[in-house]
Write an enzyme that holds these catalytic residues in place. Sequence first.
Site, PDB file in Angstrom:
ATOM      1  N   GLY A   1       5.747   1.288   6.446  1.00 44.87           N
ATOM      2  CA  GLY A   1       4.632   2.394   6.339  1.00 44.87           C
ATOM      3  C   GLY A   1       4.131   1.814   4.852  1.00 44.87           C
ATOM      4  O   GLY A   1       3.222   2.612   4.197  1.00 44.87           O
TER       5      GLY A   1
ATOM      6  N   ASP B   1      -5.104  -0.455   8.739  1.00 50.01           N
ATOM      7  CA  ASP B   1      -4.897  -0.765   7.380  1.00 50.01           C
ATOM      8  C   ASP B   1      -5.458  -2.039   6.767  1.00 50.01           C
ATOM      9  O   ASP B   1      -5.499  -2.036   5.439  1.00 50.01           O
ATOM     10  CB  ASP B   1      -3.355  -0.682   6.859  1.00 50.01           C
ATOM     11  CG  ASP B   1      -2.785   0.840   6.977  1.00 50.01           C
ATOM     12  OD1 ASP B   1      -3.288   1.686   7.031  1.00 50.01           O
ATOM     13  OD2 ASP B   1      -1.382   0.646   6.778  1.00 50.01           O
TER      14      ASP B   1
ATOM     15  N   LYS C   1       0.758  -1.053  -0.089  1.00 50.36           N
ATOM     16  CA  LYS C   1       0.051  -0.159   0.013  1.00 50.36           C
ATOM     17  C   LYS C   1       0.775   1.204   0.025  1.00 50.36           C
ATOM     18  O   LYS C   1       1.814   1.187   0.730  1.00 50.36           O
ATOM     19  CB  LYS C   1      -0.918  -0.086   1.252  1.00 50.36           C
ATOM     20  CG  LYS C   1      -1.489   1.369   1.768  1.00 50.36           C
ATOM     21  CD  LYS C   1      -1.378   1.388   3.090  1.00 50.36           C
ATOM     22  CE  LYS C   1      -0.090   1.814   3.794  1.00 50.36           C
ATOM     23  NZ  LYS C   1      -0.021   2.410   4.893  1.00 50.36           N
TER      24      LYS C   1
ATOM     25  N   GLY D   1       2.407  -1.199   4.709  1.00 53.17           N
ATOM     26  CA  GLY D   1       1.212  -2.026   5.099  1.00 53.17           C
ATOM     27  C   GLY D   1       1.627  -3.524   4.967  1.00 53.17           C
ATOM     28  O   GLY D   1       0.550  -4.467   4.721  1.00 53.17           O
TER      29      GLY D   1
ATOM     30  N   GLY E   1       2.205  -6.199   6.919  1.00 45.63           N
ATOM     31  CA  GLY E   1       1.384  -7.303   7.637  1.00 45.63           C
ATOM     32  C   GLY E   1      -0.138  -6.988   7.317  1.00 45.63           C
ATOM     33  O   GLY E   1      -0.843  -8.159   7.163  1.00 45.63           O
ATOM     34  N   SER E   2      -0.554  -5.833   7.109  1.00 53.01           N
ATOM     35  CA  SER E   2      -2.004  -5.769   6.727  1.00 53.01           C
ATOM     36  C   SER E   2      -2.383  -6.417   5.475  1.00 53.01           C
ATOM     37  O   SER E   2      -3.352  -7.057   5.332  1.00 53.01           O
ATOM     38  CB  SER E   2      -2.222  -4.116   6.925  1.00 53.01           C
ATOM     39  OG  SER E   2      -1.882  -3.477   7.815  1.00 53.01           O
TER      40      SER E   2
HETATM   41  C1  SUD Z   1      -0.179   4.808   9.382  1.00 56.32           C
HETATM   42  C2  SUD Z   1      -0.806   3.981   8.623  1.00 56.32           C
HETATM   43  C3  SUD Z   1      -1.371   4.889   7.226  1.00 56.32           C
HETATM   44  O1  SUD Z   1      -2.007   4.037   6.671  1.00 56.32           O
HETATM   45  O2  SUD Z   1      -0.013   2.968   7.826  1.00 56.32           O
HETATM   46  P1  SUD Z   1       1.506   2.250   8.308  1.00 56.32           P
HETATM   47  O3  SUD Z   1       2.596   3.246   8.399  1.00 56.32           O
HETATM   48  O4  SUD Z   1       1.141   1.383   9.272  1.00 56.32           O
HETATM   49  O5  SUD Z   1       1.698   1.454   6.956  1.00 56.32           O
HETATM   50  C4  SUD Z   1      -1.920   3.371   9.231  1.00 56.32           C
HETATM   51  O6  SUD Z   1      -2.720   4.334   9.864  1.00 56.32           O
HETATM   52  C5  SUD Z   1      -1.551   2.267  10.296  1.00 56.32           C
HETATM   53  O7  SUD Z   1      -2.065   1.425  10.329  1.00 56.32           O
HETATM   54  P2  SUD Z   1      -1.704  -0.106  11.065  1.00 56.32           P
HETATM   55  O8  SUD Z   1      -0.413  -0.194  11.079  1.00 56.32           O
HETATM   56  O9  SUD Z   1      -2.526  -1.188  10.734  1.00 56.32           O
HETATM   57  O10 SUD Z   1      -2.185   0.424  12.700  1.00 56.32           O
HETATM   58  P3  SUD Z   1      -2.638  -0.408  13.831  1.00 56.32           P
HETATM   59  O11 SUD Z   1      -1.772  -1.725  13.928  1.00 56.32           O
HETATM   60  O12 SUD Z   1      -3.983  -0.712  14.123  1.00 56.32           O
HETATM   61  O13 SUD Z   1      -1.977   0.494  14.978  1.00 56.32           O
HETATM   62  C6  SUD Z   1      -0.917   0.435  15.531  1.00 56.32           C
HETATM   63  C7  SUD Z   1      -0.847   1.758  16.588  1.00 56.32           C
HETATM   64  O14 SUD Z   1      -0.615   2.840  15.662  1.00 56.32           O
HETATM   65  C8  SUD Z   1      -1.345   4.136  16.041  1.00 56.32           C
HETATM   66  N1  SUD Z   1      -2.304   4.401  15.283  1.00 56.32           N
HETATM   67  C9  SUD Z   1      -2.924   3.654  14.036  1.00 56.32           C
HETATM   68  C10 SUD Z   1      -3.919   4.111  13.200  1.00 56.32           C
HETATM   69  C11 SUD Z   1      -4.487   5.364  13.277  1.00 56.32           C
HETATM   70  N2  SUD Z   1      -5.332   5.731  12.556  1.00 56.32           N
HETATM   71  N3  SUD Z   1      -4.244   6.116  14.400  1.00 56.32           N
HETATM   72  C12 SUD Z   1      -3.106   5.466  15.277  1.00 56.32           C
HETATM   73  O15 SUD Z   1      -2.851   6.420  16.325  1.00 56.32           O
HETATM   74  C13 SUD Z   1      -2.381   3.556  17.390  1.00 56.32           C
HETATM   75  O16 SUD Z   1      -0.997   4.029  18.482  1.00 56.32           O
HETATM   76  C14 SUD Z   1      -1.993   2.241  17.338  1.00 56.32           C
HETATM   77  O17 SUD Z   1      -1.653   1.359  18.484  1.00 56.32           O
HETATM   78  N1  ADP Z   2       3.060 -10.926   8.408  1.00 58.23           N
HETATM   79  C1  ADP Z   2       3.652  -9.818   8.829  1.00 58.23           C
HETATM   80  N2  ADP Z   2       4.258  -9.193   7.891  1.00 58.23           N
HETATM   81  C2  ADP Z   2       4.792  -7.883   8.480  1.00 58.23           C
HETATM   82  N3  ADP Z   2       4.777  -7.680   9.707  1.00 58.23           N
HETATM   83  C3  ADP Z   2       4.044  -8.178  10.814  1.00 58.23           C
HETATM   84  C4  ADP Z   2       3.587  -9.550  10.175  1.00 58.23           C
HETATM   85  N4  ADP Z   2       2.937 -10.193  11.146  1.00 58.23           N
HETATM   86  C5  ADP Z   2       3.019  -9.167  12.218  1.00 58.23           C
HETATM   87  N5  ADP Z   2       3.873  -8.326  11.627  1.00 58.23           N
HETATM   88  C6  ADP Z   2       4.445  -7.243  12.860  1.00 58.23           C
HETATM   89  O1  ADP Z   2       3.585  -5.974  12.473  1.00 58.23           O
HETATM   90  C7  ADP Z   2       4.212  -4.804  12.927  1.00 58.23           C
HETATM   91  C8  ADP Z   2       4.080  -3.700  11.494  1.00 58.23           C
HETATM   92  O2  ADP Z   2       4.502  -4.362  10.445  1.00 58.23           O
HETATM   93  P1  ADP Z   2       4.125  -3.887   8.951  1.00 58.23           P
HETATM   94  O3  ADP Z   2       2.601  -4.365   8.755  1.00 58.23           O
HETATM   95  O4  ADP Z   2       5.251  -4.392   7.979  1.00 58.23           O
HETATM   96  O5  ADP Z   2       4.205  -2.415   9.218  1.00 58.23           O
HETATM   97  P2  ADP Z   2       3.816  -1.116   8.156  1.00 58.23           P
HETATM   98  O6  ADP Z   2       2.333  -1.160   8.048  1.00 58.23           O
HETATM   99  O7  ADP Z   2       4.394  -0.140   8.823  1.00 58.23           O
HETATM  100  O8  ADP Z   2       4.395  -1.356   6.662  1.00 58.23           O
HETATM  101  C9  ADP Z   2       5.783  -5.348  12.997  1.00 58.23           C
HETATM  102  O9  ADP Z   2       6.324  -4.825  14.132  1.00 58.23           O
HETATM  103  C10 ADP Z   2       5.689  -6.885  12.874  1.00 58.23           C
HETATM  104  O10 ADP Z   2       6.652  -7.490  13.556  1.00 58.23           O
END
Ligand code: SUD
Ligand code: ADP
Length: 305
Positions: A120, A157, A28, A122, A124-125
Amino acid sequence: MTQALTEAPVPGIDLKPGIERSATACAKLNLSLHVVGRRADGYHLLESLVVFVETGDELTISSAPADTLDISGPFAGSLQGGPNILHQALTLLRTAASQCASLVPPLAIHLRKNLPVASGIGGGSADAAALLRMLLPGLPKPAQIHVATACVQLGADVPMCLLQQPAIARGVGENLQPLPNMPRLPIVMVNPGIAVSTPVIFGRLEQRNNAPMQPVPDIGFATASELLAFLAASRNDLQLPASQLAPEILTALAALDFAGARLSRMSGSGATVFGIFETGQAADHAARTLAHSHPAWWVKATTTL
Ligand SMILES: C[C@@](CO)(OP(=O)(O)O)[C@H](O)COP(=O)(O)OP(=O)(O)OC[C@H]1O[C@@H](n2ccc(N)nc2=O)[C@H](O)[C@@H]1O
Ligand SMILES: Nc1ncnc2c1ncn2[C@@H]1O[C@H](COP(=O)(O)OP(=O)(O)O)[C@@H](O)[C@H]1O
């Protein structure tokens, strides 16, 4: 009216022994990410234009005597030992299908981890969403709806990754407006070799009520130029706190600009940054140059879906 799970028509998925199913968990990109508020539980309210790219993790499943998960690929080492979101996704599916447990049989899951972890984009998501996409068609409709609604509990995400289409994400990320028109963009993704924690970056925000994104036309964008004009007036509010913690993000952005990107920005909470290029050829050339000059970086030329 709520329909009993066992009474619903079940299309079923073919997971007979020996048959494998595969899916790509596409990365993503948050082309823009405005933090516009905060909920009482601490989660932040976002407005984000999200797209997906061809590059991703690869997931393969087959039925097995018991659940197993094996992980290979360039970033497998970052995931050894810790809990994996794929197990949480399976639990969610089995809870939803509780009245017909055989619909989610024990699985051998293979994950080829091509995407940098905690970066950043996504990863795992996207993995969890790819597993849900493969197994959901075998569940009765009410269970499908339950999973689609509840999957935000796996991660903010996950709903957008389940959709895996260009969209505007609002709320904490679960409120999705798909965009029917989006030009396919040549992209270079760069991760300067640093994992950053999403909650840490949100926690470092100085301002949580930032200006919203400009309205996006319901139809989306017809051309790359239209989209780039929109993006030029938008931001990633997490870029400043992330680059204060990891200044290599600024180095990677400058390198993308120098390599000819029309726009460069960080995705999500970082540290992966992306550049949008004029042509696929320009993106390939930039990726080769960047990989050569920065051998420790993860560099990938790709295209948006
Ligand atoms: C910042 C974003 C933008 O798309 O992407 P990534 O950097 O993770 O890829 C997302 O909001 C991340 O989503 P995701 O990584 O799934 O977040 P979660 O596991 O639900 O949350 C991890 C932690 O991030 C913070 N969190 C997450 C999402 C949100 N809208 N507000 C928050 O404050 C919270 O502290 C939460 O405990
Ligand atoms: N299948 C997976 N792939 C990536 N990260 C995972 C997975 N399962 C659990 N995690 C945990 O989720 C956290 C966020 O990882 P990731 O989804 O890659 O982050 P981001 O959304 O920032 O790209 C990491 O600390 C990782 O250890």
